[in-house]
Design a protein around this motif. Sequence first.
Motif, short mmCIF file in Angstrom:
data_model
loop_
_atom_site.label_atom_id
_atom_site.label_comp_id
_atom_site.label_asym_id
_atom_site.label_seq_id
_atom_site.Cartn_x
_atom_site.Cartn_y
_atom_site.Cartn_z
N ILE A 186 35.50 -48.15 26.54
CA ILE A 186 35.06 -48.69 25.07
C ILE A 186 34.58 -47.29 24.58
CG2 ILE A 186 32.80 -49.50 25.79
CD1 ILE A 186 33.13 -51.42 23.28
N MET A 187 33.70 -46.46 25.42
CA MET A 187 33.29 -45.25 24.73
C MET A 187 34.35 -44.22 24.48
SD MET A 187 29.78 -44.49 27.25
CE MET A 187 29.13 -43.22 26.16
N GLN A 188 35.48 -44.04 25.15
CA GLN A 188 36.50 -43.08 24.87
C GLN A 188 37.26 -43.58 23.73
OE1 GLN A 188 37.34 -40.18 26.48
NE2 GLN A 188 38.37 -39.90 24.64
N ARG A 189 37.36 -45.04 23.45
CA ARG A 189 38.08 -45.33 22.47
C ARG A 189 37.36 -45.22 21.32
NH1 ARG A 189 39.50 -49.90 25.87
NH2 ARG A 189 37.86 -51.27 25.00
N SER A 190 36.10 -45.57 21.21
CA SER A 190 35.21 -45.31 20.08
C SER A 190 35.16 -44.00 19.45
CB SER A 190 33.86 -45.86 20.52
OG SER A 190 32.88 -45.43 19.53
N LEU A 191 35.16 -42.94 20.69
CA LEU A 191 35.35 -41.43 20.45
C LEU A 191 36.62 -41.23 19.50
CD1 LEU A 191 34.08 -38.62 20.50
CD2 LEU A 191 35.16 -38.33 22.63
N ASP A 192 37.52 -41.74 20.45
CA ASP A 192 39.06 -41.33 19.75
C ASP A 192 39.15 -41.87 18.16
OD1 ASP A 192 39.62 -40.06 21.98
OD2 ASP A 192 40.72 -41.84 22.69
N GLU A 193 38.61 -43.01 17.95
CA GLU A 193 38.68 -43.67 16.78
C GLU A 193 37.92 -42.71 15.61
OE1 GLU A 193 36.89 -47.63 14.62
OE2 GLU A 193 37.85 -47.89 16.80
N TRP A 194 36.58 -42.39 15.94
CA TRP A 194 35.63 -41.61 15.16
C TRP A 194 36.36 -40.29 14.83
CZ3 TRP A 194 33.09 -36.87 15.97
CH2 TRP A 194 32.12 -36.72 15.06
N LEU A 195 36.86 -39.73 15.91
CA LEU A 195 37.52 -38.46 15.82
C LEU A 195 38.79 -38.59 14.61
CD1 LEU A 195 37.66 -36.82 19.33
CD2 LEU A 195 36.43 -36.01 17.27
N LYS A 196 39.46 -39.46 14.64
CA LYS A 196 40.64 -39.82 13.86
C LYS A 196 40.43 -40.24 12.47
CE LYS A 196 44.88 -42.81 13.42
NZ LYS A 196 45.39 -44.13 13.88
N GLU A 197 39.31 -40.83 12.23
CA GLU A 197 38.91 -41.38 11.02
C GLU A 197 37.86 -40.58 10.24
OE1 GLU A 197 37.69 -45.45 11.54
OE2 GLU A 197 39.72 -46.06 12.15
N GLU A 198 37.13 -39.94 11.11
CA GLU A 198 36.02 -39.08 10.14
C GLU A 198 35.84 -37.65 10.66
OE1 GLU A 198 31.72 -40.40 10.27
OE2 GLU A 198 32.49 -42.31 10.70
N TRP A 199 35.98 -37.24 11.86
CA TRP A 199 35.84 -35.90 12.24
C TRP A 199 37.07 -35.19 11.46
CZ3 TRP A 199 32.33 -32.32 13.97
CH2 TRP A 199 32.77 -31.29 14.07
N SER A 200 38.23 -35.40 11.76
CA SER A 200 39.48 -34.65 11.16
C SER A 200 39.63 -34.43 9.83
CB SER A 200 40.63 -35.45 11.88
OG SER A 200 40.78 -35.41 13.46
N PRO A 201 39.46 -35.68 9.36
CA PRO A 201 39.48 -35.54 7.68
C PRO A 201 38.27 -34.60 7.23
CG PRO A 201 39.95 -37.93 8.38
CD PRO A 201 39.30 -37.12 9.57
N ALA A 202 37.14 -34.77 7.57
CA ALA A 202 36.28 -33.93 7.11
C ALA A 202 36.30 -32.44 7.45
CB ALA A 202 34.63 -34.38 7.64
N MET A 203 36.79 -32.21 8.76
CA MET A 203 36.95 -30.77 8.98
C MET A 203 38.27 -30.02 8.63
SD MET A 203 33.86 -30.26 10.28
CE MET A 203 34.09 -28.56 10.64
N ALA A 204 39.00 -30.86 7.93
CA ALA A 204 40.58 -30.40 7.57
C ALA A 204 40.17 -29.08 6.78
CB ALA A 204 41.42 -31.49 7.02
N SER A 205 40.81 -27.98 6.74
CA SER A 205 40.69 -27.13 5.54
C SER A 205 41.57 -27.28 4.51
CB SER A 205 40.82 -25.80 6.10
OG SER A 205 42.29 -25.62 6.83
N GLU A 206 40.82 -26.96 3.28
CA GLU A 206 41.54 -27.26 1.84
C GLU A 206 42.68 -26.26 1.76
OE1 GLU A 206 39.31 -29.24 -0.64
OE2 GLU A 206 38.37 -30.19 1.00
N PRO A 207 43.79 -26.76 0.88
CA PRO A 207 44.61 -25.58 0.64
C PRO A 207 44.12 -24.39 -0.47
CG PRO A 207 45.30 -28.10 0.04
CD PRO A 207 43.86 -27.94 0.52
N THR A 208 44.45 -23.25 -0.08
CA THR A 208 44.10 -22.49 -0.75
C THR A 208 45.16 -21.55 -1.58
OG1 THR A 208 43.95 -20.55 0.75
CG2 THR A 208 41.70 -21.94 0.40
N GLU A 209 44.95 -21.08 -2.73
CA GLU A 209 45.98 -20.54 -3.34
C GLU A 209 45.49 -19.11 -4.15
OE1 GLU A 209 48.99 -21.35 -7.29
OE2 GLU A 209 48.58 -23.03 -5.77
#
Length: 179
Positions: free
Chosen positions: A47-70
């Motif tokens: 359950i801890m691993q599934r919880s961590l995987d879900e948190w990484l997918k739903e919160e960490w990755s979108p928050a840490m994705a770099s924005e496109p630059t031009e």
Amino acid sequence: MRFTLSLSLSLFILGGCAANHTGVTPSQNSSLSAVSPNTASASKGGIMQRSLDEWLKEEWSPAMASEPTEKTKTNTDGTVVTTKTEPTTMTVSTKTADGQVVQKTANATQITTTTQTPDGKVTTTTEVVPLSEDNEPFTLQKYVDKWNDYLAKKEKMNEGKPKEPSHAEMMSQLPVIGK
């Protein structure tokens, strides 16, 4: 007589266990595998691993994705060069020693360069560059910096949304028993 019977019975029982599997590693021991197969623990995470995987997918990755630059640059000859970088993923195929092809998804940066000459001719090139893997040793400062970046980006994402109550606030709202 009694001692001899006990000794022979003990030797028979203990000797029978080791006689069939002398020098066999636990993963190759058929008797052990029949009693306790090891496939269940590898097939599903806890359950801890599934919880961590879900948190990484739903919160960490979108928050840490770099924005496109031009970036746009005008050269002295009148040529306008526009460079746009944005995060993406790419599939990397590698061959193992036994000849099997393994595909892995890796983070990358897509760089699109558009060049416009003074006579109106437009040239566009696109290149996908894989990000280098982080092979630096772990330091506590690196962890703190990442966490501060995450919290700053999370605050930006949550602007305008209602604040979630803290555990202390939820506990203070509970009815008091005995008053």
